[in-house]
Write an enzyme that holds these catalytic residues in place. Structure first.
Site, PDB file in Angstrom:
ATOM      1  CD  GLU A   1      -2.217  -7.717   3.116  1.00  0.00           C
ATOM      2  OE1 GLU A   1      -2.023  -6.546   2.720  1.00  0.00           O
ATOM      3  OE2 GLU A   1      -2.625  -7.981   4.253  1.00  0.00           O
TER       4      GLU A   1
ATOM      5  CB  ALA B   1      -0.900  -0.021   1.226  1.00  0.00           C
TER       6      ALA B   1
END
Ligand code: HXC
Length: 262
Positions: free
Chosen positions: A116, A69
């Site tokens: 992820e 992220a």
């Protein structure tokens, strides 16, 4: 489809095409922000609804699938920002709504949210340059898009704890040994190898592909008895399709099936 943070392209030799989505924020090693994830959700849903597409591939660059992220974007957020605005994670579950097979083609770094995202795909094909990790602990947080849940299911508790608590990366060979990735291929051949796999998937009957994916996913989200019963009913249901007649008749007649995806 035109996006700011993605490149999209249809490829393949099979009757159904493969929708390639390339994460494209090269200066930030494809760090994932809300804008990119919103676009990714839109691209995935568009191809899931497109009758000419049989399979979807998500990939990045040679250096990074995605380095996580976007830390710069997250750095100043407080709890209320992320909770009320549902920032960072708001569009991650879209991938789970996609019914067609989704392959992650990973070269270079797949870290944090990048790891992820790869794990949210149906399976991962890795270049020999791939490096997987959940380094969020070094930032004073923890994985937030399923890393603590999907990594233990993929590689077991010992390796997952080791990676999540120490932030160490796993290379492609260890990832394959551990079961995180289905195949490792030379980095230079990644796209060609993944397309060859996608072409095989795209030559199957689409109803069978959707049912097969749904059944395998049941193995993760219910009891064995429920999963086996769900599989049995889906198996029975496929006998209502024209593709089952065609697939079995083609075998009997020693020819290739010509599926019409009905
Ligand atoms: C924002 C990032 C970034 C990230 C790299 N960059 N990762 N920007 N968010 N996650 C930027 C760098 O700031 C730099 O920008 C450029 O990309 C190149 O990175 P370098 O660090 O110079 O490259 P290198 O030395 O080769 O190191 C590569 C790296 C390192 C090992 C991948 O960049 C790294 O450790 N990145 C952070 C990995 C991480 O912690 N990921 C988890 C994030 S948290 P400039 O402008 O300086 O050139 C997370 C939580 C998920 O993912 C929660 C759910 C969604």
């Amino acid at each position: 489809m035109a996006f700011e943070n993605l490149l999209t392209e249809l490829r393949g030799e099979a009757p159904l095409k493969t929708g390639w989505i390339t994460l494209n924020r090269p200066k930030a090693l494809n760090a994932l922000n809300d804008a990119l994830m919103d676009e990714l959700g839109a691209a995935l849903l568009a191809w899931d609804a497109d009758d000419t597409v049989g399979c979807i591939v998500i990939t990045g660059s040679e250096k990074a699938f995605a380095a996580g992220a976007d830390i710069g974007a997250m750095a100043s957020y407080g709890f209320t920002d992320v909770y009320r605005g549902d920032y960072i994670t708001r569009n991650w579950e879209t991938l789970k709504k996609v019914r067609k097979p989704v392959i992650a083609a990973v070269a270079g770094y797949a870290l944090g949210g990048g790891c992820e995202l790869a794990m949210l795909c149906d399976f991962i094909i890795a270049a020999d340059s791939a490096k997987f990790g959940q380094p969020e602990i070094k930032l004073g947080v923890i994985p937030g898009a399923g890393g603590t849940q999907r990594l233990p299911r993929a590689v077991g508790k010992a390796k997952a704890m080791d990676m999540v608590l120490t932030a160490r990366m796993m290379d492609a060979a260890e990832a394959e040994r551990g079961g995180l990735v289905s195949r490792v291929v030379p980095a230079a051949a990644l796209q060609a190898e993944v397309q060859a796999v996608a072409d095989i998937i795209c030559s199957q009957s689409l109803p069978s592909l959707l049912a097969a994916k749904e059944c395998v996913n049941r193995a993760y989200e219910g009891t064995l008895a429920d999963g086996v019963m769900f599989e049995r009913r889906m198996f029975h249901a496929l006998f209502a399709t024209a593709d089952q007649k065609e697939g079995m008749q083609a075998f009997v007649e020693k020819r290739k099936p010509a599926f019409n995806h009905r």
